[in-house]
Design a protein around this motif. Structure first.
Motif, PDB file in Angstrom:
ATOM      1  N   VAL A  83       0.821  -1.212   0.000  1.00 26.00           N
ATOM      2  CA  VAL A  83       0.000   0.000   0.000  1.00 26.00           C
ATOM      3  C   VAL A  83       0.847   1.250   0.000  1.00 26.00           C
ATOM      4  O   VAL A  83       0.618   2.194  -0.754  1.00 26.00           O
ATOM      5  CB  VAL A  83      -0.962  -0.014   1.207  1.00 26.00           C
ATOM      6  N   VAL A  84       1.862   1.296   0.858  1.00 24.79           N
ATOM      7  CA  VAL A  84       2.684   2.499   0.983  1.00 24.79           C
ATOM      8  C   VAL A  84       3.393   2.815  -0.332  1.00 24.79           C
ATOM      9  O   VAL A  84       3.408   3.952  -0.805  1.00 24.79           O
ATOM     10  CB  VAL A  84       3.699   2.335   2.126  1.00 24.79           C
ATOM     11  N   LYS A  85       3.960   1.764  -0.932  1.00 29.94           N
ATOM     12  CA  LYS A  85       4.637   1.977  -2.213  1.00 29.94           C
ATOM     13  C   LYS A  85       3.661   2.457  -3.286  1.00 29.94           C
ATOM     14  O   LYS A  85       3.951   3.331  -4.086  1.00 29.94           O
ATOM     15  CB  LYS A  85       5.310   0.684  -2.683  1.00 29.94           C
ATOM     16  N   TYR A  86       2.469   1.830  -3.293  1.00 34.07           N
ATOM     17  CA  TYR A  86       1.483   2.205  -4.308  1.00 34.07           C
ATOM     18  C   TYR A  86       1.081   3.672  -4.173  1.00 34.07           C
ATOM     19  O   TYR A  86       0.994   4.408  -5.156  1.00 34.07           O
ATOM     20  CB  TYR A  86       0.249   1.313  -4.194  1.00 34.07           C
ATOM     21  N   GLU A  87       0.817   4.110  -2.918  1.00 34.83           N
ATOM     22  CA  GLU A  87       0.398   5.494  -2.727  1.00 34.83           C
ATOM     23  C   GLU A  87       1.514   6.463  -3.124  1.00 34.83           C
ATOM     24  O   GLU A  87       1.262   7.538  -3.674  1.00 34.83           O
ATOM     25  CB  GLU A  87      -0.012   5.714  -1.266  1.00 34.83           C
ATOM     26  N   ALA A  88       2.787   6.094  -2.875  1.00 32.14           N
ATOM     27  CA  ALA A  88       3.910   6.943  -3.278  1.00 32.14           C
ATOM     28  C   ALA A  88       3.979   7.068  -4.798  1.00 32.14           C
ATOM     29  O   ALA A  88       4.177   8.154  -5.355  1.00 32.14           O
ATOM     30  CB  ALA A  88       5.220   6.383  -2.717  1.00 32.14           C
ATOM     31  N   VAL A  89       3.817   5.911  -5.470  1.00 30.80           N
ATOM     32  CA  VAL A  89       3.833   5.925  -6.935  1.00 30.80           C
ATOM     33  C   VAL A  89       2.661   6.732  -7.487  1.00 30.80           C
ATOM     34  O   VAL A  89       2.791   7.499  -8.439  1.00 30.80           O
ATOM     35  CB  VAL A  89       3.811   4.488  -7.500  1.00 30.80           C
ATOM     36  N   LEU A  90       1.476   6.567  -6.860  1.00 30.54           N
ATOM     37  CA  LEU A  90       0.292   7.314  -7.314  1.00 30.54           C
ATOM     38  C   LEU A  90       0.512   8.820  -7.194  1.00 30.54           C
ATOM     39  O   LEU A  90       0.138   9.582  -8.078  1.00 30.54           O
ATOM     40  CB  LEU A  90      -0.924   6.886  -6.480  1.00 30.54           C
ATOM     41  N   GLN A  91       1.186   9.254  -6.086  1.00 32.83           N
ATOM     42  CA  GLN A  91       1.473  10.679  -5.909  1.00 32.83           C
ATOM     43  C   GLN A  91       2.430  11.179  -6.988  1.00 32.83           C
ATOM     44  O   GLN A  91       2.281  12.276  -7.530  1.00 32.83           O
ATOM     45  CB  GLN A  91       2.084  10.906  -4.513  1.00 32.83           C
ATOM     46  N   GLN A  92       3.419  10.351  -7.332  1.00 28.60           N
ATOM     47  CA  GLN A  92       4.355  10.739  -8.390  1.00 28.60           C
ATOM     48  C   GLN A  92       3.647  10.863  -9.738  1.00 28.60           C
ATOM     49  O   GLN A  92       3.929  11.769 -10.527  1.00 28.60           O
ATOM     50  CB  GLN A  92       5.485   9.712  -8.486  1.00 28.60           C
ATOM     51  N   VAL A  93       2.717   9.937  -9.983  1.00 31.02           N
ATOM     52  CA  VAL A  93       1.964   9.994 -11.242  1.00 31.02           C
ATOM     53  C   VAL A  93       1.148  11.273 -11.326  1.00 31.02           C
ATOM     54  O   VAL A  93       1.091  11.942 -12.371  1.00 31.02           O
ATOM     55  CB  VAL A  93       1.064   8.753 -11.380  1.00 31.02           C
ATOM     56  N   GLU A  94       0.481  11.632 -10.194  1.00 34.31           N
ATOM     57  CA  GLU A  94      -0.321  12.859 -10.197  1.00 34.31           C
ATOM     58  C   GLU A  94       0.548  14.095 -10.410  1.00 34.31           C
ATOM     59  O   GLU A  94       0.189  15.013 -11.149  1.00 34.31           O
ATOM     60  CB  GLU A  94      -1.089  12.957  -8.877  1.00 34.31           C
ATOM     61  N   THR A  95       1.718  14.126  -9.765  1.00 36.67           N
ATOM     62  CA  THR A  95       2.644  15.257  -9.948  1.00 36.67           C
ATOM     63  C   THR A  95       3.121  15.347 -11.397  1.00 36.67           C
ATOM     64  O   THR A  95       3.189  16.421 -11.992  1.00 36.67           O
ATOM     65  CB  THR A  95       3.849  15.113  -9.010  1.00 36.67           C
ATOM     66  N   CYS A  96       3.452  14.161 -11.940  1.00 35.19           N
ATOM     67  CA  CYS A  96       3.905  14.119 -13.340  1.00 35.19           C
ATOM     68  C   CYS A  96       2.798  14.593 -14.280  1.00 35.19           C
ATOM     69  O   CYS A  96       3.041  15.308 -15.244  1.00 35.19           O
ATOM     70  CB  CYS A  96       4.348  12.709 -13.691  1.00 35.19           C
ATOM     71  N   GLY A  97       1.543  14.201 -13.966  1.00 34.58           N
ATOM     72  CA  GLY A  97       0.418  14.629 -14.800  1.00 34.58           C
ATOM     73  C   GLY A  97       0.262  16.139 -14.817  1.00 34.58           C
ATOM     74  O   GLY A  97       0.013  16.750 -15.854  1.00 34.58           O
ATOM     75  N   GLY A  98       0.437  16.774 -13.629  1.00 37.64           N
ATOM     76  CA  GLY A  98       0.351  18.229 -13.576  1.00 37.64           C
ATOM     77  C   GLY A  98       1.454  18.890 -14.374  1.00 37.64           C
ATOM     78  O   GLY A  98       1.231  19.880 -15.083  1.00 37.64           O
ATOM     79  N   SER A  99       2.673  18.334 -14.304  1.00 34.64           N
ATOM     80  CA  SER A  99       3.793  18.891 -15.068  1.00 34.64           C
ATOM     81  C   SER A  99       3.553  18.765 -16.562  1.00 34.64           C
ATOM     82  O   SER A  99       3.846  19.674 -17.340  1.00 34.64           O
ATOM     83  CB  SER A  99       5.097  18.183 -14.665  1.00 34.64           C
ATOM     84  N   LEU A 100       3.018  17.597 -16.967  1.00 29.49           N
ATOM     85  CA  LEU A 100       2.739  17.405 -18.386  1.00 29.49           C
ATOM     86  C   LEU A 100       1.673  18.373 -18.886  1.00 29.49           C
ATOM     87  O   LEU A 100       1.741  18.871 -20.013  1.00 29.49           O
ATOM     88  CB  LEU A 100       2.300  15.959 -18.639  1.00 29.49           C
ATOM     89  N   THR A 101       0.673  18.665 -18.066  1.00 28.32           N
ATOM     90  CA  THR A 101      -0.367  19.621 -18.452  1.00 28.32           C
ATOM     91  C   THR A 101       0.220  21.014 -18.682  1.00 28.32           C
ATOM     92  O   THR A 101      -0.080  21.697 -19.657  1.00 28.32           O
ATOM     93  CB  THR A 101      -1.464  19.684 -17.371  1.00 28.32           C
ATOM     94  N   THR A 102       1.096  21.439 -17.747  1.00 25.56           N
ATOM     95  CA  THR A 102       1.757  22.739 -17.889  1.00 25.56           C
ATOM     96  C   THR A 102       2.614  22.779 -19.144  1.00 25.56           C
ATOM     97  O   THR A 102       2.610  23.761 -19.904  1.00 25.56           O
ATOM     98  CB  THR A 102       2.624  23.022 -16.652  1.00 25.56           C
ATOM     99  N   LEU A 103       3.368  21.695 -19.381  1.00 25.50           N
ATOM    100  CA  LEU A 103       4.215  21.629 -20.571  1.00 25.50           C
ATOM    101  C   LEU A 103       3.385  21.670 -21.844  1.00 25.50           C
ATOM    102  O   LEU A 103       3.754  22.314 -22.826  1.00 25.50           O
ATOM    103  CB  LEU A 103       5.057  20.353 -20.520  1.00 25.50           C
ATOM    104  N   GLN A 104       2.237  20.996 -21.832  1.00 27.80           N
ATOM    105  CA  GLN A 104       1.365  20.986 -23.001  1.00 27.80           C
ATOM    106  C   GLN A 104       0.872  22.393 -23.319  1.00 27.80           C
ATOM    107  O   GLN A 104       0.803  22.799 -24.487  1.00 27.80           O
ATOM    108  CB  GLN A 104       0.177  20.058 -22.760  1.00 27.80           C
ATOM    109  N   LYS A 105       0.533  23.160 -22.278  1.00 26.79           N
ATOM    110  CA  LYS A 105       0.092  24.549 -22.490  1.00 26.79           C
ATOM    111  C   LYS A 105       1.215  25.378 -23.108  1.00 26.79           C
ATOM    112  O   LYS A 105       0.992  26.198 -24.003  1.00 26.79           O
ATOM    113  CB  LYS A 105      -0.361  25.153 -21.177  1.00 26.79           C
ATOM    114  N   GLN A 106       2.460  25.188 -22.629  1.00 24.82           N
ATOM    115  CA  GLN A 106       3.588  25.929 -23.179  1.00 24.82           C
ATOM    116  C   GLN A 106       3.849  25.558 -24.634  1.00 24.82           C
ATOM    117  O   GLN A 106       4.142  26.421 -25.466  1.00 24.82           O
ATOM    118  CB  GLN A 106       4.832  25.657 -22.339  1.00 24.82           C
ATOM    119  N   VAL A 107       3.745  24.261 -24.937  1.00 27.30           N
ATOM    120  CA  VAL A 107       3.943  23.808 -26.320  1.00 27.30           C
ATOM    121  C   VAL A 107       2.867  24.386 -27.236  1.00 27.30           C
ATOM    122  O   VAL A 107       3.145  24.825 -28.356  1.00 27.30           O
ATOM    123  CB  VAL A 107       3.949  22.268 -26.391  1.00 27.30           C
ATOM    124  N   THR A 108       1.623  24.411 -26.750  1.00 30.29           N
ATOM    125  CA  THR A 108       0.530  24.978 -27.543  1.00 30.29           C
ATOM    126  C   THR A 108       0.768  26.452 -27.813  1.00 30.29           C
ATOM    127  O   THR A 108       0.613  26.936 -28.945  1.00 30.29           O
ATOM    128  CB  THR A 108      -0.813  24.797 -26.812  1.00 30.29           C
TER     129      THR A 108
END
Length: 503
Positions: A83-108
């Motif tokens: 569980v602990v590992k999964y929640e850590a990975v899930l948090q990283q995925v959410e952070t990465c998703g936010g970064s990708l959204t910001t990058l997508q706006k800059q690319v656009t």
């Protein structure tokens, strides 16, 4: 409800197929809690994989009967969910998703803005190219270079804003190119003040003086016969306004009255020559036998100059003038002037002199907005026919050449050429009167101004004129003076206007 709690309530007994967490039960509870389907599937796949691994690690436990049930002590750590590992990975995925959204706006944003700035730089580079001659071979007018510097300064500001937002390789390259262009313009302005300017100006003046004295026909200085003394003092309001008989949607073309003073044929005829193909090219001419016919759009004759708009004998730009029994105009995609004979339909031509004669929109009339393919302008006055154009050798400044038709040899010739220091792209249009070149500039959508004059007889220039011209539309395709009635004709975005010139 946390993931720990869910896992604690999804264990089976020793009677189940798998001790520990039951994947199917966990999947159902996660679904009830509105957990994303992709997350549920990931957990189910993980547990299924762990269960298969557990099949090879069977546990032996002794059961005891208690309260009518078989109770077995089982070590569930073998199948425990990280569980602990999964929640850590899930948090990283959410952070990465936010970064990708910001990058997508800059690319656009980059994909939208960078092509615009690239087009601006390419346009400025093309416009700057003729100015390079200023460094070591000549001088442009004082107007064009400072204006170009102002545009580049504004572009530099805009590019810096985008660069501060994106800060990538493309914006850095763009900023570097703009700064280089700005440095080049600053260098040109510096060279504009050195003694080379005086030397080149003196050389041009002497050259024009030689042209004025060389083989000038006797009637050229016949001021008492046709020409009035002095420059134009004023221009009337429009004395005639008419929509083009072809339709005002044809915004570019030429029109007027037959311009040869001594002509017996076509003495009172009026004509219209529209540029039907892309407002750049034409191959037809309409001639009316009288002013009344012209105003009523009756009793006219249409002439076909060439078989197509792209034929070598077709008309390029709003350049034509009807002089005697022939139409003179700029020949299609060339540095030539053509003469179309209305009687024989024959076309004769002559190549304009100069190093790098501008055509194909190289040196059109501009000032506020450029008129496509107006590189070569044919004019008539009391002394004859003229060609107005610009050359690379004269650094984009106006050149005036006198045209003469030899009726015996049936040839069109250039007899004299004068070079001015008036940059052609800083002019909205021009015309000739008694051997004097007059240039106009844009004031607003309903006014032009005659501000410049160059006298071919003396080689002198005058930049102090301020003669207003009223118009009904923004763009001026052509201006031409007619020596038979001292009127000036304007083709004004599909409207035909006439003015009276006063001396």
């Amino acid at each position: 409800m946390g993931l720990h709690y869910i896992l604690q309530h999804t264990h089976g007994s020793c009677l189940g197929a798998l001790p520990g967490i039951i994947p199917e039960v966990l999947h159902a509870k996660l679904t009830d809690l509105n957990v994303q389907a992709s997350t549920c599937q990931w957990i189910t796949n993980f547990l299924t994989h762990r269960r298969k691994q557990g099949d090879g690690q069977a546990q032996h436990a002794s059961g005891q009967k208690k309260n009518g049930s078989c109770v077995c002590p089982v070590d569930t750590n073998l199948w425990s969910f990280p569980v602990v590992k999964y929640e850590a990975v899930l948090q990283q995925v959410e952070t990465c998703g936010g970064s990708l959204t910001t990058l997508q706006k800059q690319v656009t944003l980059s994909s939208q803005l960078l092509p615009q700035f690239k087009a601006l730089v390419e346009n400025l580079t093309a416009r700057l190219e003729p100015h390079q001659y200023l460094r070591n071979r000549g001088v442009y007018t004082d107007l064009s270079v400072p204006l170009l510097g102002q545009e580049l300064a504004q572009l530099e500001t805009d590019v810096d804003v985008v660069h501060s937002q994106l800060n990538n390789t493309q914006t850095r390259k763009l900023s570097k190119e703009v700064r280089k262009l700005l440095t080049d313009v600053d260098s040109m302005q510096m060279w504009d003040t050195i003694n080379m300017k005086t030397v080149k100006e003196r050389l041009r003046y002497l050259k024009n003086g030689a042209e004025s004295c060389r083989s000038i026909p006797k009637d050229f200085r016949s001021q008492g016969r046709h020409c009035l003394k002095g420059l134009i003092t004023s221009i009337s309001d429009p004395v005639m306004t008419k929509v083009s008989p072809h339709d005002k949607s044809y915004i570019s073309g030429s029109w007027g009255k037959q311009a040869q003073v001594d002509s017996e044929e076509q003495r009172n005829s009026y004509w219209v020559q529209p540029l039907i193909s892309g407002h750049k090219w034409g191959n037809s001419l309409r001639v009316y036998q009288s002013y009344n016919d012209f105003m009523k759009s009756v009793n006219y004759e249409d002439f076909t100059i060439a078989p197509s708009y792209s034929h070598t004998d077709s008309i390029e730009g709003p350049s034509a003038v009807l002089y005697g029994e022939a139409l003179y105009y700029h020949c299609y995609s060339s540095a030539d002037v053509c003469r179309y004979d209305l009687t024989s339909n024959a076309v004769k031509r002559v190549t304009l002199p100069g190093n790098g004669v501008g055509y194909n929109n190289k040196f059109p009339y501009c000032y506020y907005a450029c008129r496509d393919n107006s590189d070569v302008d044919i004019e008539a006055d009391e002394t004859g026919l003229w060609a107005l154009y610009a050359t690379v050798g004269n650094h984009g400044n106006l050149v005036v050449s006198r045209l003469v038709w030899d009726s015996e040899a049936q040839t069109l010739n250039v007899t004299q050429t004068w070079e001015t220091r008036q940059f052609k792209k800083a002019v909205s249009n021009a015309f000739m009167v008694c051997g004097v070149l007059y240039a106009t500039r844009y004031v607003d959508d309903y006014h032009e101004e005659v501000y410049y004059a160059f006298d071919t007889a003396t080689g002198k220039e005058d930049n102090s004129l301020a003669l207003p011209l009223e118009k009904v539309a923004k763009g001026v395709a052509s201006l031409s003076y007619n020596p038979t009635n001292k009127q000036i004709y304007m083709y004004n975005d599909g409207y035909l206007l006439a003015y009276q010139a006063n001396f």
